[in-house]
Design a protein around this motif. Structure first.
Motif, mmCIF file in Angstrom:
data_model
loop_
_atom_site.group_PDB
_atom_site.id
_atom_site.type_symbol
_atom_site.label_atom_id
_atom_site.label_comp_id
_atom_site.label_asym_id
_atom_site.label_seq_id
_atom_site.Cartn_x
_atom_site.Cartn_y
_atom_site.Cartn_z
ATOM 1 N N LEU A 305 0.833 -1.204 0.000
ATOM 2 C CA LEU A 305 0.000 0.000 0.000
ATOM 3 C C LEU A 305 0.866 1.252 0.000
ATOM 4 O O LEU A 305 0.574 2.227 -0.698
ATOM 5 N N GLU A 306 1.938 1.219 0.773
ATOM 6 C CA GLU A 306 2.841 2.373 0.819
ATOM 7 C C GLU A 306 3.432 2.669 -0.556
ATOM 8 O O GLU A 306 3.454 3.822 -1.009
ATOM 9 N N LYS A 307 3.911 1.638 -1.235
ATOM 10 C CA LYS A 307 4.503 1.830 -2.560
ATOM 11 C C LYS A 307 3.475 2.357 -3.561
ATOM 12 O O LYS A 307 3.766 3.268 -4.345
ATOM 13 N N CYS A 308 2.267 1.780 -3.527
ATOM 14 C CA CYS A 308 1.216 2.227 -4.457
ATOM 15 C C CYS A 308 0.794 3.656 -4.159
ATOM 16 O O CYS A 308 0.542 4.448 -5.077
ATOM 17 N N THR A 309 0.708 4.005 -2.873
ATOM 18 C CA THR A 309 0.305 5.352 -2.478
ATOM 19 C C THR A 309 1.315 6.392 -2.942
ATOM 20 O O THR A 309 0.951 7.425 -3.521
ATOM 21 N N LEU A 310 2.585 6.118 -2.686
ATOM 22 C CA LEU A 310 3.620 7.075 -3.087
ATOM 23 C C LEU A 310 3.710 7.200 -4.602
ATOM 24 O O LEU A 310 3.941 8.292 -5.130
ATOM 25 N N ARG A 311 3.506 6.082 -5.302
ATOM 26 C CA ARG A 311 3.528 6.117 -6.767
ATOM 27 C C ARG A 311 2.391 6.993 -7.304
ATOM 28 O O ARG A 311 2.597 7.837 -8.187
ATOM 29 N N LEU A 312 1.207 6.802 -6.758
ATOM 30 C CA LEU A 312 0.071 7.602 -7.210
ATOM 31 C C LEU A 312 0.248 9.073 -6.847
ATOM 32 O O LEU A 312 -0.143 9.960 -7.615
ATOM 33 N N LEU A 313 0.826 9.348 -5.684
ATOM 34 C CA LEU A 313 1.082 10.745 -5.307
ATOM 35 C C LEU A 313 2.037 11.411 -6.291
ATOM 36 O O LEU A 313 1.834 12.565 -6.692
ATOM 37 N N GLN A 314 3.067 10.699 -6.672
ATOM 38 C CA GLN A 314 4.013 11.244 -7.637
ATOM 39 C C GLN A 314 3.327 11.564 -8.963
ATOM 40 O O GLN A 314 3.581 12.609 -9.578
ATOM 41 N N LEU A 315 2.439 10.670 -9.398
ATOM 42 C CA LEU A 315 1.759 10.869 -10.679
ATOM 43 C C LEU A 315 0.749 12.012 -10.615
ATOM 44 O O LEU A 315 0.680 12.833 -11.532
#
Length: 378
Positions: A305-315
């Protein structure tokens, strides 16, 4: 492919439990003297078989919700067989040193009950994350023909809150969490986080509770083993398993003042010792990884979840007005991964909570039965 592999592993584990239950049924048909000798030895081998399978888990499975549930299944079976052994040796429970050993074990069980409550609160906290995940999934639904600026901003707000909750407030210095402070989210988020810690006081510490459980767990001395007809070894095994299982839960699930620096007095001379030592070392190695140090829990799904969250925030942060076609496709793909984590967490968290509740009640029932045998020897 991964799902099939997980299902096959779980089926194998279930067959192991079934076989061990059959062994236990066979023991009940044997003479009492044979049970006292063979049942105690068989218990050590059963524990070894269960934890050998747990330690054989690959890196992708270790500390996942599925693996944690297998661990609790193993503990519950060990608890059940231990109760059976005590019942068939109840005439020894009121004699020294068994009376002291078993009383200390039940005192540790009482301390473990507080940890069960704290872990259930942690599961409830993770459920609150699901509400934020739902906001993101609705706002950035990949089935939509286009993504508007308003949808991106709604999702970004939920993602920022998620990023805060997933990180340990005491240790985190990440850019994302620092940015939360500039959005004035810290006070609101921290209050939201604490509002679900109702089972324990604010001064309560999971780390100190683990330390209390682990204090004075020592290898049985030779005269104690002889005086208890080998029961001292069984008590040491259950003390060690209780301590280890509670430590794993604290490591994996968010809870108040969690800490992983616990000392385990385990020798490889016990059949199950090598497997438990290996698991402890692997979990400690996982906790020391740079990307895991700031997490509120080592649960595999929390890391995903952390990785997906940070990825989406970057996008989403890179989008100024309307996303270009390439940006929109990248967001859609990231949302699909985000949705996969959401689905894997939603059902398994309910199952895990039921297991924690089961562990709680089994500890209580075991203590009641044991103390009854201790004070009313037959």
């Amino acid at each position: 492919m991964e799902l099939q592999s997980s299902s096959a592993t779980f089926a194998s584990f279930s067959r192991s439990l079934l076989n061990l239950h059959r062994d236990l049924d066979d023991l009940q048909q044997e003479p009492a003297g044979w049970i006292q000798e063979q049942g105690i030895d068989a218990f050590q081998l059963h524990v070894a078989e269960l934890f050998a399978e747990l330690s054989a888990a690959g890196g992708d499975d270790l500390l996942s919700l599925t693996w944690i549930r297998k661990l609790l299944d193993a503990f519950l079976f060990c608890q059940e067989e231990f109760r059976f052994i005590l019942f068939n040796n109840r005439h020894l429970l009121s004699r020294s040193p068994m009376d002291r050993l078993i009383s200390d074990f039940y005192d540790r069980g009482v301390k473990a009950l507080d940890l069960c409550n704290a872990i259930r609160d942690g599961i409830e906290q993770v459920r609150q994350w699901e509400k934020l995940m739902e906001i993101v999934l609705i706002a950035l639904d990949p089935r939509q023909s286009f993504i508007s600026q308003g949808q991106i901003r709604r999702s970004e707000k939920a993602l920022i809150d998620l990023a805060f909750f997933i990180h340990d407030e005491k240790e985190s210095s990440s850019v994302t969490v620092q940015r939360n402070r500039s959005f004035s989210l810290q006070q609101r988020a921290a209050g939201h986080y604490r509002s679900y810690s109702w089972s324990v006081s604010r001064s309560w510490s999971a780390a100190k509770q683990l330390q209390a459980i682990g204090n004075n767990i020592y290898f049985p001395r030779s005269h104690e083993v002889v005086a208890t007809s080998g029961l001292a070894n069984s008590v040491f095994t259950m003390n060690s398993l209780l301590h280890f299982v509670m430590w794993v839960l604290v490591a994996a699930i968010p809870c108040q003042d969690r800490g992983l620096q616990a000392h385990f007095s385990i020798l490889k001379s016990f059949p199950w010792g090598a497997s438990v030592i290996s698991l402890h070392e692997r979990i400690m190695e996982e906790s020391k990884k740079r990307e895991r140090k700031k997490s509120v829990g080592l649960l595999k799904e929390i890391h995903q979840l952390e990785k997906c969250t940070l990825r989406l925030l970057q996008l989403t942060e890179s989008v100024e007005q309307f996303p270009e076609r390439e940006e929109e496709e990248m967001i859609r793909q990231a949302v699909l991964g985000f949705g996969h984590v959401y689905n894997s967490m939603k059902d398994d968290l309910d199952l895990l909570e039921r297991q924690i509740r089961h562990v709680f009640h089994e500890i209580v029932h075991s203590r009641i039965d044991g103390l009854d045998c201790l004070h009313k020897p037959k």
